[in-house]
Design a protein around this motif. Structure first.
Motif, PDB file in Angstrom:
ATOM      1  N   SER A  19       0.813  -1.205   0.000  1.00 30.78           N
ATOM      2  CA  SER A  19       0.000   0.000   0.000  1.00 30.78           C
ATOM      3  C   SER A  19       0.856   1.269   0.000  1.00 30.78           C
ATOM      4  N   SER A  63      -7.971  14.604   4.947  1.00 32.25           N
ATOM      5  CA  SER A  63      -7.294  13.894   6.029  1.00 32.25           C
ATOM      6  C   SER A  63      -5.907  14.454   6.315  1.00 32.25           C
ATOM      7  N   GLU A  93      -5.266   7.472  -4.874  1.00 33.88           N
ATOM      8  CA  GLU A  93      -5.941   6.179  -4.844  1.00 33.88           C
ATOM      9  C   GLU A  93      -5.005   5.184  -4.161  1.00 33.88           C
ATOM     10  N   GLU A  95      -4.595   1.349  -1.845  1.00 34.82           N
ATOM     11  CA  GLU A  95      -5.176   0.048  -1.559  1.00 34.82           C
ATOM     12  C   GLU A  95      -4.429  -0.554  -0.389  1.00 34.82           C
ATOM     13  N   GLU A  96      -5.188  -0.987   0.608  1.00 38.34           N
ATOM     14  CA  GLU A  96      -4.608  -1.661   1.756  1.00 38.34           C
ATOM     15  C   GLU A  96      -4.873  -3.139   1.633  1.00 38.34           C
ATOM     16  N   GLU A 104      -8.475  -3.495  -0.172  1.00 36.91           N
ATOM     17  CA  GLU A 104      -9.573  -2.549  -0.004  1.00 36.91           C
ATOM     18  C   GLU A 104      -9.087  -1.195  -0.518  1.00 36.91           C
ATOM     19  N   SER A 105      -9.790  -0.645  -1.511  1.00 37.83           N
ATOM     20  CA  SER A 105      -9.387   0.629  -2.098  1.00 37.83           C
ATOM     21  C   SER A 105     -10.041   1.791  -1.364  1.00 37.83           C
ATOM     22  N   TYR A 106      -9.318   2.894  -1.286  1.00 38.94           N
ATOM     23  CA  TYR A 106      -9.855   4.120  -0.709  1.00 38.94           C
ATOM     24  C   TYR A 106      -9.093   5.304  -1.296  1.00 38.94           C
ATOM     25  N   GLU A 107      -9.656   6.498  -1.098  1.00 42.14           N
ATOM     26  CA  GLU A 107      -9.019   7.726  -1.575  1.00 42.14           C
ATOM     27  C   GLU A 107      -8.573   8.553  -0.384  1.00 42.14           C
ATOM     28  N   LYS A 108      -7.394   9.156  -0.511  1.00 40.73           N
ATOM     29  CA  LYS A 108      -6.869  10.046   0.507  1.00 40.73           C
ATOM     30  C   LYS A 108      -6.795  11.447  -0.097  1.00 40.73           C
TER      31      LYS A 108
END
Length: 117
Positions: A19, A63, A93, A95-96, A104-108
């Protein structure tokens, strides 16, 4: 023997988990205008944003903020609440991966520049 040490040193500089690996195409830069709504430890830095096309209001949460921006603007105080800013931010973009390699994808969202209006 020196070659082995150099190779090991290079491997130690690589990110420790997947990640942490960033691909430049995974980072987008955006500019919007918003009214500073405050800081909360859980949610981060919030701004009220008005979509000019649909005329709807929404709150955007960031964040992270670059250290240079925080030196210029004390966003943890209440002095700037209600002030209008032009916000330049990056969307990253990420992914952890868990122990079973399930991603699991997420946006920061990170503020990289603020200009007071």
């Amino acid at each position: 023997m020196k070659t082995i040490h150099i190779i090991l040193a290079l491997f130690s500089l690589l990110p420790s988990n997947k990640s942490d690996i960033l691909n430049p195409q995974d980072i987008q830069k955006e500019v919007i205008e918003g009214i500073f709504d405050g800081y909360d430890e859980e949610d981060g830095y919030s701004f009220l944003v008005i979509d000019k096309e649909s005329e709807t209001e929404s709150v955007m949460y960031f964040s992270e903020v670059l250290e240079a921006v925080l030196k210029e603007f004390d966003l943890k105080s209440t002095n700037l609440v209600g002030k209008k800013f032009e916000i330049t931010y990056e969307i990253e973009e990420l992914e952890e991966l868990d122990d079973e390699e399930y991603g699991e994808s997420y946006e920061k969202y990170t503020i990289v520049k603020l200009v007071k209006k």
